[in-house]
Design a protein around this motif. Structure first.
Motif, short mmCIF file in Angstrom:
data_model
loop_
_atom_site.label_atom_id
_atom_site.label_comp_id
_atom_site.label_asym_id
_atom_site.label_seq_id
_atom_site.Cartn_x
_atom_site.Cartn_y
_atom_site.Cartn_z
N MET A 38 0.82 -1.21 0.00
CA MET A 38 0.00 0.00 0.00
C MET A 38 0.86 1.27 0.00
O MET A 38 1.88 1.29 0.65
N ALA A 39 0.38 2.26 -0.74
CA ALA A 39 1.18 3.49 -0.84
C ALA A 39 1.28 4.20 0.51
O ALA A 39 0.33 4.20 1.29
N VAL A 40 2.43 4.80 0.77
CA VAL A 40 2.61 5.56 2.01
C VAL A 40 2.30 7.03 1.71
O VAL A 40 2.79 7.59 0.73
N ARG A 41 1.44 7.63 2.54
CA ARG A 41 1.12 9.07 2.40
C ARG A 41 2.05 9.86 3.30
O ARG A 41 2.13 9.58 4.49
N ILE A 42 2.75 10.81 2.72
CA ILE A 42 3.70 11.59 3.54
C ILE A 42 3.35 13.07 3.50
O ILE A 42 2.53 13.51 2.68
N LYS A 43 3.99 13.82 4.39
CA LYS A 43 3.69 15.25 4.52
C LYS A 43 4.97 16.07 4.46
O LYS A 43 6.06 15.52 4.50
N ASN A 44 4.79 17.37 4.41
CA ASN A 44 5.94 18.28 4.57
C ASN A 44 6.28 18.33 6.06
O ASN A 44 5.43 18.01 6.92
N TYR A 45 7.50 18.74 6.35
CA TYR A 45 7.92 18.90 7.74
C TYR A 45 8.38 20.35 7.90
O TYR A 45 9.44 20.74 7.39
N ILE A 46 7.53 21.14 8.53
CA ILE A 46 7.84 22.57 8.64
C ILE A 46 7.68 23.01 10.09
O ILE A 46 6.66 22.74 10.73
N ASN A 47 8.70 23.68 10.60
CA ASN A 47 8.71 24.19 11.97
C ASN A 47 8.39 23.09 13.00
O ASN A 47 7.62 23.30 13.94
N GLY A 48 8.94 21.91 12.75
CA GLY A 48 8.78 20.81 13.70
C GLY A 48 7.45 20.09 13.61
O GLY A 48 7.15 19.26 14.46
N LYS A 49 6.65 20.36 12.56
CA LYS A 49 5.35 19.68 12.45
C LYS A 49 5.20 19.04 11.06
O LYS A 49 5.67 19.60 10.06
N TRP A 50 4.53 17.90 11.05
CA TRP A 50 4.24 17.23 9.77
C TRP A 50 2.91 17.76 9.26
O TRP A 50 1.87 17.58 9.91
N ILE A 51 2.95 18.46 8.12
CA ILE A 51 1.72 19.11 7.63
C ILE A 51 1.55 18.90 6.12
O ILE A 51 2.52 18.73 5.38
N ASN A 52 0.28 18.96 5.67
CA ASN A 52 0.01 18.88 4.23
C ASN A 52 0.37 20.20 3.57
O ASN A 52 0.53 21.23 4.24
N SER A 53 0.44 20.20 2.24
CA SER A 53 0.68 21.45 1.53
C SER A 53 -0.56 22.33 1.69
O SER A 53 -1.67 21.82 1.92
N VAL A 54 -0.38 23.64 1.56
CA VAL A 54 -1.52 24.56 1.72
C VAL A 54 -2.62 24.21 0.71
O VAL A 54 -3.80 24.16 1.04
N SER A 55 -2.23 23.90 -0.50
CA SER A 55 -3.23 23.61 -1.55
C SER A 55 -3.92 22.26 -1.33
O SER A 55 -4.99 22.02 -1.86
N GLY A 56 -3.28 21.38 -0.57
CA GLY A 56 -3.83 20.03 -0.38
C GLY A 56 -3.58 19.12 -1.57
O GLY A 56 -3.94 17.94 -1.57
N LYS A 57 -2.93 19.65 -2.61
CA LYS A 57 -2.66 18.83 -3.81
C LYS A 57 -1.56 17.81 -3.51
O LYS A 57 -0.68 18.06 -2.68
N THR A 58 -1.62 16.69 -4.23
CA THR A 58 -0.60 15.66 -4.04
C THR A 58 -0.07 15.14 -5.38
O THR A 58 -0.68 15.37 -6.44
N LEU A 59 1.04 14.45 -5.31
CA LEU A 59 1.62 13.75 -6.47
C LEU A 59 1.91 12.32 -6.02
O LEU A 59 1.95 12.05 -4.81
N GLU A 60 2.13 11.41 -6.98
CA GLU A 60 2.46 10.05 -6.57
C GLU A 60 3.77 9.60 -7.19
O GLU A 60 4.18 10.07 -8.25
N ARG A 61 4.43 8.70 -6.49
CA ARG A 61 5.67 8.11 -6.99
C ARG A 61 5.48 6.60 -7.09
O ARG A 61 5.06 5.95 -6.13
N ARG A 62 5.80 6.07 -8.29
CA ARG A 62 5.66 4.62 -8.51
C ARG A 62 7.00 3.93 -8.47
O ARG A 62 8.04 4.54 -8.72
N ASN A 63 6.96 2.63 -8.22
CA ASN A 63 8.17 1.81 -8.21
C ASN A 63 8.67 1.65 -9.66
O ASN A 63 7.93 1.14 -10.51
N PRO A 64 9.90 2.08 -9.95
CA PRO A 64 10.37 2.00 -11.34
C PRO A 64 10.55 0.57 -11.85
O PRO A 64 10.64 0.33 -13.05
N ALA A 65 10.60 -0.40 -10.90
CA ALA A 65 10.73 -1.80 -11.32
C ALA A 65 9.36 -2.46 -11.48
O ALA A 65 9.26 -3.58 -11.98
#
Ligand code: NAP
Length: 496
Positions: free
Chosen positions: A1-28
């Protein structure tokens, strides 16, 4: 299952302001989504930079040994998690597991090394030309550093930058490659765990064109350290010059291995295979040119082609795999285009030259070998894939001339058993690193790493004199006159 990650800003894990996301696939295995990560924009960069600016005041005054202690603790956790992280490197970036583990080991070594630098950070004390006067230098942090990294060493390269930046007292806004966001997150998580103060290290995910530029242009960012292609680096240097920022850029290479007629050919063969096809040729230090002395040309080439044909391609997590995929579709198309150019310019294709048939659905390209000529596109341009161009040299001078005749200057290597030839080569090869009887791959972290010409900007990474401590600190010169009178340098000094 894909792992959802966040930005790390000022000591907190937060989503981007826009809430938009991108995905990364396994190249193999392109049907597997590995990571879903924030698609950040200007607003996220701005918050991260402000956090880094605020944190700088206190962090820059924290004693360097204490700053180093955070790195020491991070190194310990990295060591405990080496296996887990190595597998993530392989899944997200595609290199085979032993190389994924090597990537993590490099970060462990780097963190331990720079932890120790917290107790050194040497300046120098020299005599003054005047009596009752001291003269010394001390190291000072530069400020807020923007760190921009590529995907090919997704934990090692961030460590090369983050560890020295922090120990020197800088704060950081880190933008990793969009192709390895999980590796970057796992690395930053460790600094959160060891209790690094909020705002000292900030992580912003997204694309170079959207947020890389914002970091480069931001008025509160004092300096940039970038590793990536020469084209992006050239743009970064221009933008930094316009905005008055220091820019440390480590860029591409077109590295050569020279094999002389007196070389231990079996040793050279192992080196040429590892140098050419390790990490599927996706190392800045890859040996994409092989310069063979004419007397051993045919014999060596036959063996080299036969070994390359036998390399087992596949998912890097499988033990039998010797070469993984290239990192993404863009790179896959780019490498195949370079190969087509090679065919059109009539380089002789000896093996490979096309996508590889594998069980997995990934970006696999056959190990490819051309016989080329100096000046050809495939001999001059960085391909960053499993493609080696072989060239014939009449003698040592000719081999060195071919090796040097490129805009790049990162690494070179020579295989010879003649001490005089090796001595001449180490002097005359125009690259930042030279290997003798070893391939172009294998830098150790306690010496500087950096290219010349189009490969670097003269601010090397890693340890040793002239290494990263110089890049991530500035030198302040302090004169203290305790004579109680005006003493004029060069004027009040009398040499009889
Ligand atoms: P790249 O395309 O130049 O990207 C490197 C980083 O720059 C990525 O984070 C990228 O963001 C970002 N970027 C792209 N455009 C940008 C822009 N306009 N402004 C600011 N940042 C921008 O290189 P790559 O494909 O990741 O890496 C391969 C290259 O790195 C090769 O040329 C290799 O030789 C070089 N390299 C050099 C060394 C060395 O030490 N000399 C070591 C390793 C690799 P995205 O997330 O959008 O890609």
């Amino acid at each position: 299952m894909a792992v959802r990650i966040k930005n790390y800003i000022n000591g907190k894990w937060i989503n981007s302001v826009s809430g938009k996301t991108l995905e990364r696939r396994n190249p193999a295995n392109t049907s597997e989504v590995v990571t879903i990560f924030p698609r950040s924009d200007k607003r996220d960069v701005d918050t991260a930079v402000k956090a880094a600016r605020t944190a700088f005041e206190k962090w820059s005054r924290t004693p360097a040994p204490k700053r180093g202690h955070y790195l020491f603790k991070a190194a310990e956790i990295l060591e405990q998690r080496k296996n887990e992280l190595g597998k993530i490197v392989t899944k997200e970036m595609g290199k085979i597991l032993p190389e994924g583990l090597g990537d993590v080991q490099e970060a462990i070594d780097t963190c331990y090394y720079f932890a120790g630098e917290g107790r050194r950070l040497q300046g120098e004390t020299v005599p003054s030309e005047l009596a009752n006067k001291d003269a010394k230098t001390v190291r000072e942090p530069i400020g807020v550093f923007g760190l921009i990294t590529p995907w090919n060493f997704p934990i090692a390269i961030p460590s090369w930058k983050i560890a020295p930046a922090l120990v020197c007292g800088n704060t950081v806004v880190f933008k990793p490659s969009q192709f390895t966001p999980l590796c970057a997150t796992k690395f930053v998580e460790i600094f959160d765990e060891v209790g690094l103060p909020s705002g000292v290290l900030n992580l912003v995910h997204g694309t170079g064109s959207e947020i890389g530029d914002e970091i480069l242009k931001h008025k509160e960012v004092d300096a940039i350290s970038f590793t990536g292609s020469t084209a992006t680096g050239a743009r970064i240097k221009e933008l930094c010059a316009a905005t008055g920022k220091e820019a440390a850029c480590e860029m591409g290479g077109k590295n050569a291995i020279i094999v002389m007629d007196d070389a231990n050919l079996d040793l050279a063969l192992d080196g040429a295979i590892w140098g050419g096809f390790g990490t599927s040729g996706q190392r800045c230090t890859a040996a994409s040119r092989l310069i063979l002395h004419e007397k051993i040309f045919e014999k060596f080439l036959t063996k080299f082609v036969s070994r390359a044909k036998k390399l087992k391609l596949g998912n890097g997590l499988q033990k039998t795999t010797q070469m993984g995929p290239v990192v993404n579709e863009e790179q896959y198309i780019r490498v195949l285009n370079h190969i087509e150019i090679g065919k059109k310019e009539r380089a002789k294709l000896l093996t490979g030259g096309k996508p590889a048939k594998t069980k997995e659905k990934g970006y696999f390209i056959e190990p490819t070998i051309f016989i080329g000529k100096p000046g050809m596109h495939i001999e001059q341009e960085e391909i960053f894939g499993p493609v080696v161009t072989v060239l014939k040299a009449k003698n040592l001078e000719h081999a060195i001339q071919i090796a040097n005749d490129t805009k790049y200057g990162l690494v070179s290597s020579i295989y010879t058993q003649d001490v005089n030839k090796s001595a001449r080569a180490e002097k005359e090869l125009k690259t930042g690193l030279v290997y003798i009887n070893a391939p172009t791959i294998g830098a150790e972290i306690h010496l500087p790493f950096g290219g010349i010409k189009a490969s670097g900007s003269g601010h090397p990474e890693a340890g040793g004199r002239g290494g990263a401590i110089d890049t991530y600190s500035s030198v302040k010169v302090i004169y203290r006159d305790y004579s109680g009178k005006l003493q004029r340098a060069q004027i009040d000094v009398k040499y009889d």
